[in-house]
Design a protein around this motif. Structure first.
Motif, PDB file in Angstrom:
ATOM      1  N   LEU A  37     108.839   2.017  44.690  1.00 43.43           N
ATOM      2  CA  LEU A  37     108.247   1.409  45.869  1.00 43.43           C
ATOM      3  C   LEU A  37     109.307   0.667  46.663  1.00 43.43           C
ATOM      4  CD1 LEU A  37     105.014  -0.009  44.209  1.00 43.43           C
ATOM      5  CD2 LEU A  37     105.286   2.145  45.444  1.00 43.43           C
TER       6      LEU A  37
ATOM      7  N   GLU B  10      97.756   1.349  45.159  1.00 49.47           N
ATOM      8  CA  GLU B  10      97.636  -0.111  45.036  1.00 49.47           C
ATOM      9  C   GLU B  10      98.541  -0.810  46.045  1.00 49.47           C
ATOM     10  OE1 GLU B  10      98.141  -3.671  41.694  1.00 49.47           O
ATOM     11  OE2 GLU B  10      98.552  -1.584  41.155  1.00 49.47           O
ATOM     12  N   HIS B  11      99.751  -0.265  46.234  1.00 47.20           N
ATOM     13  CA  HIS B  11     100.706  -0.828  47.195  1.00 47.20           C
ATOM     14  C   HIS B  11     100.120  -0.813  48.609  1.00 47.20           C
ATOM     15  CE1 HIS B  11     104.735  -1.743  48.777  1.00 47.20           C
ATOM     16  NE2 HIS B  11     104.535  -0.792  49.673  1.00 47.20           N
ATOM     17  N   LEU B  12      99.507   0.323  48.992  1.00 49.49           N
ATOM     18  CA  LEU B  12      98.950   0.449  50.332  1.00 49.49           C
ATOM     19  C   LEU B  12      97.637  -0.315  50.471  1.00 49.49           C
ATOM     20  CD1 LEU B  12      99.795   4.170  51.181  1.00 49.49           C
ATOM     21  CD2 LEU B  12     101.057   2.087  51.712  1.00 49.49           C
TER      22      LEU B  12
ATOM     23  N   SER C 180     103.241  -3.208  57.712  1.00 51.53           N
ATOM     24  CA  SER C 180     104.474  -3.045  56.958  1.00 51.53           C
ATOM     25  C   SER C 180     105.585  -2.422  57.811  1.00 51.53           C
ATOM     26  CB  SER C 180     104.222  -2.155  55.732  1.00 51.53           C
ATOM     27  OG  SER C 180     105.436  -1.800  55.112  1.00 51.53           O
TER      28      SER C 180
ATOM     29  N   PRO D 227     100.206   3.683  41.613  1.00 49.29           N
ATOM     30  CA  PRO D 227     101.023   2.548  42.090  1.00 49.29           C
ATOM     31  C   PRO D 227     101.143   2.516  43.615  1.00 49.29           C
ATOM     32  CG  PRO D 227     102.122   3.714  40.296  1.00 49.29           C
ATOM     33  CD  PRO D 227     100.979   4.570  40.723  1.00 49.29           C
ATOM     34  N   VAL D 228     101.209   3.694  44.245  1.00 51.35           N
ATOM     35  CA  VAL D 228     101.318   3.756  45.702  1.00 51.35           C
ATOM     36  C   VAL D 228      99.997   3.349  46.351  1.00 51.35           C
ATOM     37  CG1 VAL D 228     101.799   5.237  47.687  1.00 51.35           C
ATOM     38  CG2 VAL D 228     103.031   5.596  45.546  1.00 51.35           C
TER      39      VAL D 228
ATOM     40  N   ASP E   1     111.155  -1.987  49.251  1.00 47.16           N
ATOM     41  CA  ASP E   1     110.953  -3.368  49.670  1.00 47.16           C
ATOM     42  C   ASP E   1     110.357  -3.363  51.075  1.00 47.16           C
ATOM     43  OD1 ASP E   1     112.046  -4.328  47.317  1.00 47.16           O
ATOM     44  OD2 ASP E   1     114.087  -4.353  48.138  1.00 47.16           O
ATOM     45  N   GLN E   2     109.636  -4.425  51.402  1.00 46.98           N
ATOM     46  CA  GLN E   2     109.044  -4.442  52.735  1.00 46.98           C
ATOM     47  C   GLN E   2     108.890  -5.858  53.267  1.00 46.98           C
ATOM     48  OE1 GLN E   2     105.125  -2.746  52.770  1.00 46.98           O
ATOM     49  NE2 GLN E   2     104.240  -4.299  51.447  1.00 46.98           N
TER      50      GLN E   2
ATOM     51  N   ASN F 135      97.265  -3.225  49.196  1.00 49.43           N
ATOM     52  CA  ASN F 135      97.759  -4.561  49.529  1.00 49.43           C
ATOM     53  C   ASN F 135      98.103  -4.664  51.011  1.00 49.43           C
ATOM     54  OD1 ASN F 135      97.501  -5.443  46.876  1.00 49.43           O
ATOM     55  ND2 ASN F 135      99.596  -4.884  46.337  1.00 49.43           N
ATOM     56  N   ASP F 136      98.647  -3.571  51.573  1.00 48.63           N
ATOM     57  CA  ASP F 136      98.953  -3.561  53.005  1.00 48.63           C
ATOM     58  C   ASP F 136      97.675  -3.639  53.838  1.00 48.63           C
ATOM     59  OD1 ASP F 136     101.640  -3.462  52.540  1.00 48.63           O
ATOM     60  OD2 ASP F 136     101.947  -1.431  53.288  1.00 48.63           O
TER      61      ASP F 136
ATOM     62  N   TYR G   9     103.292   6.233  56.901  1.00 50.63           N
ATOM     63  CA  TYR G   9     104.318   5.856  55.926  1.00 50.63           C
ATOM     64  C   TYR G   9     105.115   7.109  55.551  1.00 50.63           C
ATOM     65  CZ  TYR G   9     101.827   1.419  55.144  1.00 50.63           C
ATOM     66  OH  TYR G   9     101.226   0.179  55.290  1.00 50.63           O
TER      67      TYR G   9
END
Length: 204
Positions: free
Chosen positions: A40, A181-183, A59, A178-179, A42-43, A185-186, A81
């Protein structure tokens, strides 16, 4: 009063939808033995340009692309993305102080989410209060669905903003966890920083 009507209407839609979906027995998919390694990036977060009737932070890993589909309207765009080949598709509708128009947007939003019931083995929907005190409805879809999250927020009188997360990749959703969950959060950051045009003017 309008806010109460809006919340009651949302609760009615969610209850009806969940009852319909719960009528069919759920099937649970076993997780695969191995997972793809996904690094993942950094952002940081950027401010949406002032050319929209709303504002939020998104992001720096996303690029703003206008929606070029035949049905696209003004203020419809994608947060694309490139690293993940995924998009948060956003569509904005003016409510115009029209209660019937608002109900139409709500019905359409729910209909678009329920279309994925064919592939989803679970759809969890809940009302979410953002850091800015706004009401948002978020739907989390499980299973091999092309859209894992859908959401909307409205002030029930002027603004209605809807979004949906889509992946173009054929990678299984378990491997993309994991991706996703990452998105997610965005998306939550987007909603937590969302303000409407009138509020944007007051803050200046």
């Amino acid at each position: 009063m309008k806010e109460n009507k809006f919340i009651l209407f949302i609760l009615f839609l969610l209850t009806a939808g969940l009852l319909m979906f719960s009528c069919s027995e759920g099937s649970y998919l076993p997780k695969p033995k191995g997972y793809n390694r996904i690094d993942l990036p950094d952002q940081t977060y950027l401010a949406l340009p002032d050319s929209f009737p709303f504002w939020f932070e998104y992001s720096n890993n996303a690029v703003i692309y206008p929606d070029t589909s035949w049905k696209a309207e003004r203020y419809w765009f994608d947060l694309y993305y490139p690293y993940f080949d995924a998009s948060i598709q956003l569509s904005y509708k003016p409510v115009q102080n029209d209660e019937e128009l608002l109900k139409e947007y709500l019905r359409t939003s729910y209909k678009l989410t329920s279309k994925h019931q064919v592939k989803a083995y679970a759809i969890d929907e809940y009302i979410y209060t953002t850091d800015m005190g706004k009401t948002a409805v978020l739907a989390e879809l499980s299973g091999e669905v092309p859209s894992q999250y859908q959401f909307f927020s409205t002030d029930s009188s002027i603004h209605f903003l809807r979004g949906a997360l889509y992946f173009k990749t054929s990678t299984k959703n378990d491997s993309l966890a994991p991706v996703i969950e990452h998105l997610q959060n965005d998306i939550q950051h987007l909603l937590n920083t969302l303000i409407w045009e009138e509020e944007k003017k007051i803050r200046r």
